[in-house]
Motif scaffolding. Sequence first.
Motif, PDB file in Angstrom:
ATOM      1  N   PHE A 450       0.842  -1.193   0.000  1.00  0.00           N
ATOM      2  CA  PHE A 450       0.000   0.000   0.000  1.00  0.00           C
ATOM      3  C   PHE A 450       0.881   1.249   0.000  1.00  0.00           C
ATOM      4  O   PHE A 450       1.739   1.404   0.866  1.00  0.00           O
ATOM      5  N   ALA A 451       0.662   2.098  -1.001  1.00  0.00           N
ATOM      6  CA  ALA A 451       1.356   3.392  -1.091  1.00  0.00           C
ATOM      7  C   ALA A 451       2.866   3.248  -0.979  1.00  0.00           C
ATOM      8  O   ALA A 451       3.536   4.026  -0.295  1.00  0.00           O
ATOM      9  N   GLY A 452       3.412   2.234  -1.623  1.00  0.00           N
ATOM     10  CA  GLY A 452       4.857   2.040  -1.611  1.00  0.00           C
ATOM     11  C   GLY A 452       5.392   1.376  -0.361  1.00  0.00           C
ATOM     12  O   GLY A 452       6.607   1.165  -0.226  1.00  0.00           O
ATOM     13  N   ARG A 453       4.504   1.029   0.573  1.00  0.00           N
ATOM     14  CA  ARG A 453       4.917   0.352   1.802  1.00  0.00           C
ATOM     15  C   ARG A 453       4.483  -1.110   1.765  1.00  0.00           C
ATOM     16  O   ARG A 453       3.526  -1.456   1.078  1.00  0.00           O
ATOM     17  N   ILE A 454       5.200  -1.936   2.526  1.00  0.00           N
ATOM     18  CA  ILE A 454       4.887  -3.369   2.579  1.00  0.00           C
ATOM     19  C   ILE A 454       4.677  -3.769   4.033  1.00  0.00           C
ATOM     20  O   ILE A 454       5.534  -3.513   4.888  1.00  0.00           O
ATOM     21  N   TYR A 455       3.525  -4.403   4.268  1.00  0.00           N
ATOM     22  CA  TYR A 455       3.189  -4.873   5.611  1.00  0.00           C
ATOM     23  C   TYR A 455       3.171  -6.405   5.578  1.00  0.00           C
ATOM     24  O   TYR A 455       2.441  -7.002   4.782  1.00  0.00           O
ATOM     25  N   LEU A 456       3.955  -7.011   6.454  1.00  0.00           N
ATOM     26  CA  LEU A 456       4.028  -8.473   6.527  1.00  0.00           C
ATOM     27  C   LEU A 456       3.354  -8.938   7.814  1.00  0.00           C
ATOM     28  O   LEU A 456       3.792  -8.576   8.915  1.00  0.00           O
ATOM     29  N   PHE A 457       2.289  -9.735   7.677  1.00  0.00           N
ATOM     30  CA  PHE A 457       1.500 -10.181   8.825  1.00  0.00           C
ATOM     31  C   PHE A 457       1.764 -11.661   9.111  1.00  0.00           C
ATOM     32  O   PHE A 457       1.808 -12.483   8.192  1.00  0.00           O
ATOM     33  N   GLU A 458       1.881 -11.964  10.376  1.00  0.00           N
ATOM     34  CA  GLU A 458       1.914 -13.361  10.832  1.00  0.00           C
ATOM     35  C   GLU A 458       0.846 -13.511  11.900  1.00  0.00           C
ATOM     36  O   GLU A 458       0.765 -12.701  12.841  1.00  0.00           O
ATOM     37  N   PHE A 459       0.008 -14.553  11.775  1.00  0.00           N
ATOM     38  CA  PHE A 459      -1.087 -14.785  12.714  1.00  0.00           C
ATOM     39  C   PHE A 459      -0.830 -16.060  13.503  1.00  0.00           C
ATOM     40  O   PHE A 459      -0.429 -17.079  12.942  1.00  0.00           O
ATOM     41  N   LYS A 460      -1.085 -16.007  14.802  1.00  0.00           N
ATOM     42  CA  LYS A 460      -0.968 -17.187  15.654  1.00  0.00           C
ATOM     43  C   LYS A 460      -2.125 -17.216  16.644  1.00  0.00           C
ATOM     44  O   LYS A 460      -2.696 -16.175  16.989  1.00  0.00           O
ATOM     45  N   VAL A 461      -2.465 -18.406  17.103  1.00  0.00           N
ATOM     46  CA  VAL A 461      -3.448 -18.585  18.165  1.00  0.00           C
ATOM     47  C   VAL A 461      -2.691 -18.959  19.427  1.00  0.00           C
ATOM     48  O   VAL A 461      -1.890 -19.908  19.418  1.00  0.00           O
ATOM     49  N   ASN A 462      -2.921 -18.217  20.516  1.00  0.00           N
ATOM     50  CA  ASN A 462      -2.175 -18.429  21.761  1.00  0.00           C
ATOM     51  C   ASN A 462      -2.201 -19.872  22.232  1.00  0.00           C
ATOM     52  O   ASN A 462      -1.184 -20.425  22.670  1.00  0.00           O
ATOM     53  N   GLU A 463      -3.384 -20.472  22.140  1.00  0.00           N
ATOM     54  CA  GLU A 463      -3.534 -21.832  22.655  1.00  0.00           C
ATOM     55  C   GLU A 463      -2.717 -22.846  21.860  1.00  0.00           C
ATOM     56  O   GLU A 463      -2.546 -23.978  22.293  1.00  0.00           O
ATOM     57  N   ILE A 464      -2.219 -22.436  20.696  1.00  0.00           N
ATOM     58  CA  ILE A 464      -1.428 -23.358  19.858  1.00  0.00           C
ATOM     59  C   ILE A 464       0.046 -22.968  19.844  1.00  0.00           C
ATOM     60  O   ILE A 464       0.922 -23.785  20.114  1.00  0.00           O
ATOM     61  N   GLY A 465       0.333 -21.711  19.534  1.00  0.00           N
ATOM     62  CA  GLY A 465       1.726 -21.304  19.359  1.00  0.00           C
ATOM     63  C   GLY A 465       2.394 -20.737  20.586  1.00  0.00           C
ATOM     64  O   GLY A 465       3.620 -20.735  20.696  1.00  0.00           O
ATOM     65  N   GLY A 466       1.598 -20.222  21.556  1.00  0.00           N
ATOM     66  CA  GLY A 466       2.173 -19.593  22.731  1.00  0.00           C
ATOM     67  C   GLY A 466       2.469 -18.129  22.479  1.00  0.00           C
ATOM     68  O   GLY A 466       2.672 -17.710  21.336  1.00  0.00           O
TER      69      GLY A 466
END
Length: 517
Positions: A450-466
């Motif tokens: 977006f607008a020359g910027r890059i956003y990298l998302f990582e999703f985790k669930v607490n009960e699984i990944g901590g």
Amino acid sequence: MKKLPIGIQTFRVIREGGYCYVDKTPLIARLVDEGRYYFLSRPRRFGKSLLVDTLAEAFAGTRELFTDLYLEHNWDWEKKSPVIRLDFGVGLLQSRAELDRSIFEQLSAQAEKYAVVLKEYVDIHLLFVALINALCEKMGPVVILIDEYDKPILDNITLPVIARGLREGLKNIYSVIKSQDACLRFVLLTGVSKFSKVSLFSGLNNLKDITLDQRYATLCGYTEADLDVYFSEHLTGVDRAELRRWYNGYNFLGEPLYNPFDILLYLDNREFRNYWFESGTPTFLVELLKERRFYLPEMEALEAGEELLGSFDVDCIEPETLLFQTGYVTILERRRLGVLYKYYLGYPNLEVKMSMTRALLNAYTPDQQGKERLQNRLFMALEKNDIDAIEGVFHAFFASIPHDWYRKNEIAGYEGYYASVVYCYFAALGLDVTPEDTTNKGRIDMSVRFAGRIYLFEFKVNEIGGPGAAMTQLKARKYHEKFMELGESGEVPEIYLIAVEFSRKERNVTDFAWEKL
């Protein structure tokens, strides 16, 4: 300037009324020269009915309608044939009795058209046989054209008992065709879906399926060249790159295609809107995806084999099959694996991606008014590059969902739900979103440009990944390295790592951390 044939599916009206007509008759000539029995599946509003009507006029010998078209000098106009047409595209049939009555009326009307007298028959399939034989004896081999052959079943797909009854009624009719081979010149069945031969075409094993035949890939739909040749007068001032981004991209193993419905309405209104998607709501499909706990980001990168892609039945409906056959995903790539092919599927264009994710978001987040407000807040946060505000929007996403909805829906108990909702919010805005973005270190859950910027998302669930697992993975795998040279003029873009952690117990975001590289 020729007129735009919006909503017109009658060949004669188009040709006599001064409308634009994309000449598909070279492919029609080839179709008739190379075979006799065909089946073609295409999404709705793709030009199937116009194709059927064009064939009917050609076989009827109305040469004057084909002036200046390829077929004018490449068809035996002396050889006319009687045409039996069955069209199931009109009306809603909800029982076997209604189906039989519809078929009876259509066959009777055509018997009257050709001045053929038929005896009274109890069974519809015997009436069909009698009409074929009578026309063949009177006028020569018969042409059978069946449009929307599957619509009675699809209209009742959520009611399996009714759908099965209609399937048996259609099977009763279609089984006649093979037994009448000596009396037939040409047969074409068209529809949206491809039902298995065992369930619907039992005995009709001589149909040639040209759905994914490269030679006929452009038989329906418009190519880029078609726009240049037949719509040049209407293209002045049109941003062709944006037109492609919005509406092009359907692929049946040939050139990329536009849906005619989109193009005609856009050229008329000159506004980029979701014309095709809004003409039919995929309610059953959305509910099926929800029921199967389908991981929605995967719709941009589905995989399917030939058997899965090819057909389905009332009793066995796979999401990938239905998504492809109804036009919500298309073929991105085909690879050979030994003696078999593997297909990689994804959204055909921006219209379908935006509209489908919006429809899915409506199903996954029942607060419609709140959803619209939050989408606006998300877009404004991206415009300002206010990542802390994005965290607030994420919290609000899930806090706005009533507790009663969670209680009634098991779907909110699995980890893919949270990532699916976030993905849909971004994609429904028409943003440049890539789920499961592949790098040489693994897959990023989601990247947003977006607008020359890059956003990298990582999703985790607490009960699984901590706690802290999402940011740890973003840094350890160095996903950002893939994007270090994507900026213009050699500039390194701004890259942001955003780690989002959810809790199934809390039903919301429990940790949100970000860093700028």
